[in-house]
Design an enzyme around this catalytic site. Sequence first.
Site, PDB file in Angstrom:
ATOM      1  N   THR A 146      -0.076  -6.913   0.082  1.00 33.94           N
ATOM      2  CA  THR A 146      -0.223  -6.819  -1.372  1.00 33.94           C
ATOM      3  C   THR A 146      -1.631  -6.426  -1.806  1.00 33.94           C
ATOM      4  OG1 THR A 146      -0.645  -9.205  -1.427  1.00 33.94           O
ATOM      5  CG2 THR A 146       1.603  -8.480  -1.835  1.00 33.94           C
ATOM      6  N   CYS A 147      -2.653  -6.754  -0.965  1.00 31.99           N
ATOM      7  CA  CYS A 147      -4.016  -6.436  -1.377  1.00 31.99           C
ATOM      8  C   CYS A 147      -4.234  -4.936  -1.473  1.00 31.99           C
ATOM      9  CB  CYS A 147      -5.023  -7.049  -0.423  1.00 31.99           C
ATOM     10  SG  CYS A 147      -4.735  -6.609   1.302  1.00 31.99           S
ATOM     11  N   SER A 148      -3.514  -4.144  -0.673  1.00 28.63           N
ATOM     12  CA  SER A 148      -3.670  -2.687  -0.694  1.00 28.63           C
ATOM     13  C   SER A 148      -2.400  -1.979  -1.130  1.00 28.63           C
ATOM     14  CB  SER A 148      -4.090  -2.177   0.689  1.00 28.63           C
ATOM     15  OG  SER A 148      -3.149  -2.602   1.675  1.00 28.63           O
TER      16      SER A 148
END
Length: 1002
Positions: free
Chosen positions: A964-966
Amino acid sequence: MFSWGEDSQRGFRLKDGSETAPPTAEGLHHLQLGYHITALSAGRTVLAFLKSNGNAFIIPIMESPAGSRVRGKQEFVKFKDKIKTVSCGDDTVTLLSKGGQVLCVDRKLVPRPMKTLCAVSQVACGSHHAVALTKDGQVYTWGQGSRGQLGLGERQPSTESPQHLNSLSAVPLVQVAAGGGQSFALSVSGAVFSWGSNHCGQLGLGDTTDRHTPTPVHCLNSKKSTHIACGKAHTATLTKDGGVFTFGSGEYGQLGHNSFRDELRPRLVAELWGAKVTKIACGRHHTLVLTDSERVYSFGCGEQGQLGHGEESHPSVPLPVQLPQDTNNVITNIFAGENCSFAVCTSHEDVQEEASTVTDRFDHLMDKWTAECGSKAWKQMKQEIHRMFSSASRLNASFLEKSKDEHFQTSPKYCGLNLPRAQLAFQKLVKKDNVFAEVEGALLNLLPSLDKQPVGVEGLRIFLILNELLHVIQNHKPPLKSIKLAKAIAAAILNLSAGRLQVIGDWWSSLPSSTMSKHVEVWKQALSVILFNDPVHRSSEVKNLLLVLQLMYNVNHRIAEPQKMPESEFCLLLTNETFYLEDWLLWRLGSSYKRNTEPLILCSFPSVMDLESKKYVFDLNAQFTKIKERFRIIGEFGFSTPQDLHFVVEVRRGSVLKDTFEHLAFTNPRDFKTPLMVYYDGNLPGWNDFYGYVKDFFYEVFHEMVSAETGMFMYNDSKTLAWFPSKAAPEDQRYLHFGVLCGLALYNQCIIHLPFPLALFKKLLGVRPSLGDMMEFRPGVGEGLKNILEDYTDDEIEILNIDFSINWDGTNVDLDPHNPEKPLTGQNKKEYVEAYVNHAFNTSVEGVFQEFKRGFFQVCDQDLVKLFRPRELQDVLVGKDFNDWARLKQVTVYAGEYTTPLHPTIQMFWEVFDDLTEDQKKAFLRFVTGFERVPILDLEKFKMTIRDPEVQGPPDQFYPNAHTCSSDLELPLYSTKEIMQTRLTEALSSNKIIFKEAGTEL
């Protein structure tokens, strides 16, 4: 000429050589002069008149042995220049030459020029004082001032030399007038200003108090006044429509109201109704009027025959003067002296010739100045340009809206200007550099001298006119050309008093939205030119530009929809992050600056910052604070582990909210300022899932917290929005923790599930909720309140039989505790609606909301949060809905095995995706990004990357995996569409973090 009243037959040399003429039965003398009299004035001991050839004559008035007053012989006043007009005081004569010189005539009839005055266009004398108006629109006074008739304030009772009346310097004046001890000035748009003696109400201000400075006569606003005449203690004004207003002493009936009482306010002479008056004149205690039908009416004191009524005497009612009819001549003017009256006759031919003269208009001057010319003509034109643009009164008289006489309606709400005409004129002006240079120089000299509180409102027109000039300069000249003038105009605007700024603001708000937008763009462009330069200048001059833009923003904020401009139109589009970094550093040092020395800091003007800039500064401050807190921990405890330098939250999958509340209860609020780290069931996230764990934490904790099971909130009828319950106890720490969690989300750049109305964000920012917020939260209640406020008549409201008792959140409440069951009426409906909204959003939840607010600002810097508007804060914290799935497909990037969207697995994936329901697509968005909504500033930047994972074993046994961070999606190379559909839908329905192997519990 006709003459009647005191010794009316004497003093004038007649055409036949005699000095007397036989009177009519009413005591009127028809004087065959053989020349035209263009001006006449009579005081207590002197009478002066002017011939059409410019020669002035004086007739002394003496006391005879019998005690009566008689006129002597007329004497010619010798002077090298021709005379334009005459005016007499009680014992003095003042002349005005055609060259603009003021001449005081002594007892030997020698005219003595007043050297300190030049270029005068009008002069008027009272009993012992005089008022002059220059061609540049400036007023000068001299003489006795014990009653304030000089207008210079209480400390200057008298002066022999002319004194400039600065308070009227910006008002475009067309006339000055003076009476016994009163003075008047009339503006081009009919505004009347009075000062001096007021013991009988002759100033028209509604009282009997003397005024020592010019004061607007508000009762005459919008009456289209065109002329003023003054007697000893009474005043008359004439309107463009031919109406006559009188006020002051009525002792002799000189007001014409069929009474002998004083009038403290202007009152229409109703007895003249139906007769259009064209001229007015006042003697000591009587009044004359001339109508368009060439009839003269008189009223007031008639003891010396000055009314011309003969034996018939009704002094307080306008009665016609029985003048002999002359078909070859028309009565063109009237004059009233001390105790005498005059009517001047002119041939028809002379009247027509006089009516045909026309004065130059401003746009004609523009054409002249911009035409090609020689050096000699240019020298003269430079003087004309300087005279025009160094005179605020001249500029304020230009570009009036003359259609239907609209400029006569000038008021604090209406400027009376034709701004499109100003724009066209200025477009001609800026085409020639030498003309523009002269204009700029004159204005730069004028602007610092403008009065901070000009009398009346017409003096404020200059600021709208110059706004148009700046707009034209910016469109036709290089960007830097307008900066110097813009700075000077901004300084002059900000030098105005609060009341005058309010008027300018109201004028701006009354302009068409396109014009308002244009004026806003002027200041934005000037600021952009300065702020884009390197190095950036942060002087007080530049700050003034921002303050003017802020003033316009505040004005726009008061405008109702749909005329209101979008707030985004006030934003400066500055993408220079270095500028904002410097700005933020200066802002943090702000408290160390002394007042008036603080440099320009854009963060002090959030109204001109766009959302991206505000978010950048907020996140920059949060990042700095996190670093500072880490150093604090190291300084206090020495070397620390990475976990010691974070705010660590350990939760279990099955009890996220319970564990979070317990953890927050024992946390030092200072720890909230460090970076957030989340452990699930003791598992430390990997570096590439670190942010994903945080986002997942906020997703779960807020979804659980705002659910009905917690009992923390009440909900609207549709169960789509939550609000604080009125029965909650402020001691319930969950509301404090709720605020902390909202603050942590904003501080750590996460969006959250927060189904609250805009009222929540308004209250956080100190903005009072309104009826609109009720319509959002409870549409039915809101519509009902709106109907009461706007649609129902008083009778319909009474039929509703509603009182101030309501039921809110299951509790009966008296909105007026001091008056239980007070009935709702048409008179108190606004009070009822405001009380209802106030109870719902303020009174009923005050305790728990304050706890929520306290928790929120334990994390976030309150000053930085105030950069945002309520809607912006909501958008940043909650994000925006995303359903543009076609666009998601267009911007998706492919990596690894998936080098092209034509890859069979990718084509299979999009077919599966298209078959998902809308809710499943939302779940997919949350699966890939950590959110069901999209961060507001990432809407355009948002894109997803799909790659193939490195897996050991057949791909069909693995679930899709997301970082989810990227926003990366690892999609196994499934063998069939059915398997892909099964694995994807199972992953989405789990609503938990997905592990790579399908056999792992979801």
